[in-house]
Scaffold this motif. Structure first.
Motif, PDB file in Angstrom:
ATOM      1  N   MET A   1       0.851  -1.204   0.000  1.00  0.00           N
ATOM      2  CA  MET A   1       0.000   0.000   0.000  1.00  0.00           C
ATOM      3  C   MET A   1       0.883   1.249   0.000  1.00  0.00           C
ATOM      4  O   MET A   1       1.755   1.403   0.852  1.00  0.00           O
TER       5      MET A   1
ATOM      6  N   HIS B   1      -9.213   6.573   6.089  1.00  0.00           N
ATOM      7  CA  HIS B   1      -9.317   5.270   5.420  1.00  0.00           C
ATOM      8  C   HIS B   1      -8.598   4.148   6.173  1.00  0.00           C
ATOM      9  O   HIS B   1      -8.570   3.014   5.705  1.00  0.00           O
TER      10      HIS B   1
ATOM     11  N   TYR C   1      -5.373   3.937   6.576  1.00  0.00           N
ATOM     12  CA  TYR C   1      -4.102   3.617   5.923  1.00  0.00           C
ATOM     13  C   TYR C   1      -2.919   3.562   6.901  1.00  0.00           C
ATOM     14  O   TYR C   1      -2.043   2.707   6.775  1.00  0.00           O
TER      15      TYR C   1
ATOM     16  N   ILE D   1      -2.936   0.397   9.190  1.00  0.00           N
ATOM     17  CA  ILE D   1      -2.655  -0.769   8.323  1.00  0.00           C
ATOM     18  C   ILE D   1      -1.154  -0.828   8.012  1.00  0.00           C
ATOM     19  O   ILE D   1      -0.526  -1.882   8.142  1.00  0.00           O
ATOM     20  N   TYR D   2      -0.584   0.292   7.632  1.00  0.00           N
ATOM     21  CA  TYR D   2       0.847   0.354   7.319  1.00  0.00           C
ATOM     22  C   TYR D   2       1.690  -0.028   8.536  1.00  0.00           C
ATOM     23  O   TYR D   2       2.643  -0.809   8.430  1.00  0.00           O
TER      24      TYR D   2
ATOM     25  N   LYS E   1     -15.068   2.861   5.927  1.00  0.00           N
ATOM     26  CA  LYS E   1     -14.005   2.754   4.907  1.00  0.00           C
ATOM     27  C   LYS E   1     -12.792   2.042   5.484  1.00  0.00           C
ATOM     28  O   LYS E   1     -12.179   1.187   4.839  1.00  0.00           O
ATOM     29  N   ALA E   2     -12.429   2.430   6.722  1.00  0.00           N
ATOM     30  CA  ALA E   2     -11.281   1.805   7.396  1.00  0.00           C
ATOM     31  C   ALA E   2     -11.522   0.311   7.588  1.00  0.00           C
ATOM     32  O   ALA E   2     -10.639  -0.510   7.324  1.00  0.00           O
TER      33      ALA E   2
ATOM     34  N   ASN F   1     -13.385  -1.716   5.818  1.00  0.00           N
ATOM     35  CA  ASN F   1     -13.260  -2.395   4.514  1.00  0.00           C
ATOM     36  C   ASN F   1     -11.797  -2.583   4.122  1.00  0.00           C
ATOM     37  O   ASN F   1     -11.402  -3.646   3.639  1.00  0.00           O
ATOM     38  N   ASN F   2     -10.990  -1.545   4.346  1.00  0.00           N
ATOM     39  CA  ASN F   2      -9.563  -1.627   3.993  1.00  0.00           C
ATOM     40  C   ASN F   2      -8.810  -2.608   4.893  1.00  0.00           C
ATOM     41  O   ASN F   2      -7.886  -3.290   4.449  1.00  0.00           O
TER      42      ASN F   2
ATOM     43  N   ARG G   1      -9.670  -6.013   3.622  1.00  0.00           N
ATOM     44  CA  ARG G   1      -8.985  -6.209   2.338  1.00  0.00           C
ATOM     45  C   ARG G   1      -7.498  -6.531   2.523  1.00  0.00           C
ATOM     46  O   ARG G   1      -6.895  -7.257   1.745  1.00  0.00           O
ATOM     47  N   ASN G   2      -6.921  -5.971   3.590  1.00  0.00           N
ATOM     48  CA  ASN G   2      -5.478  -6.166   3.838  1.00  0.00           C
ATOM     49  C   ASN G   2      -5.179  -7.280   4.854  1.00  0.00           C
ATOM     50  O   ASN G   2      -4.035  -7.439   5.287  1.00  0.00           O
TER      51      ASN G   2
END
Length: 229
Positions: free
Chosen positions: A1, A27, A29, A32-33, A55-56, A58-59, A62-63
């Motif tokens: 990402m 989101h 991000y 997640i990172y 949104k967070a 879902n991400n 997904r990850n």
């Protein structure tokens, strides 16, 4: 990402830890990172609005990091308990709002190892509050991303208030001492902005004269700072 320059700058200030809360996660991000790169074992993605939390979520799914990141809906640091996390990130909102979040949940703030703050405006308001309230400035960074300057501040609460010359609330002393190249561009940007206001301020009133005098002092100091580079 792939993270934006701004988000890369924020995550670069996080050291290895057990737990992080990202306030205003958008989101998701950043958490997640941090999890994917082994910087933190657990993270909380928190936001006051339901849209970003969804949104967070879902991400995160997904990850494949559901076991390490939880999402919470709520204001500021109210979504965590005292001592639940080691580190907090509060980014992407105004300096006044960040100040209010810290003030509202000071008991939680006092238990944190450190906090990484990224105001989108009024950084000087936040910096003044942090110094005067008693925060230890660990580090600061600055970046230029998508046509804007972003200042990032890493602090911990230490209950030792300090008062600085007001120019150092607006222009970071830490970044000046680093001779950060983006800082040079930032000072030039500020100098251009204030010079324009100064030149256009022609009203013959006591208020206008006082403002012009204040601006003259700031402009002079900014010019002095540029000589450091």
């Amino acid at each position: 990402m792939e993270l934006s320059i701004r988000l890369k700058c924020i995550v670069s200030m996080i050291e290895k830890c057990d737990s992080v809360i990202d306030v205003g996660t958008d989101h998701g991000y950043v958490p997640i990172y941090l999890v994917q790169n082994g910087i933190t074992k657990q993270a909380i993605a928190s936001d006051i609005n339901r849209g970003p939390v969804e949104k967070a979520k879902n991400n995160i799914v997904r990850n494949n990091v559901c076991n390490q990141i939880s999402c919470r809906l709520g204001s500021g640091l109210s979504t965590v308990k005292e001592g639940e996390v080691q580190v907090a990130i509060i980014a992407g909102m105004g300096g006044n709002l960040i100040r209010d979040i810290l003030e509202t949940d000071l008991d939680i703030v006092k238990k944190l190892k450190y906090i990484v703050l990224q105001p989108v405006q009024n950084a000087e308001v936040l910096r003044e509050y942090l110094y005067k309230t008693g925060y230890d400035f660990i580090d600061e960074e600055i970046c230029y991303d998508d046509g804007k300057f972003y200042e990032i501040i890493k602090v911990r609460y230490d209950c030792k208030p300090k008062v600085l010359d007001s120019i150092y609330y607006e222009i970071s002393k830490i970044l000046l001492d680093k001779k950060h190249l983006v800082m040079q561009e930032f000072i030039e940007y500020k100098l251009h902005k204030y010079t324009k206001v100064y030149d256009e301020l022609n009203e013959d009133t006591p208020l206008a004269k006082n403002r012009k005098e204040e601006l003259y002092k700031v402009i002079r100091k900014l010019k002095e700072f540029l000589k450091c580079f």
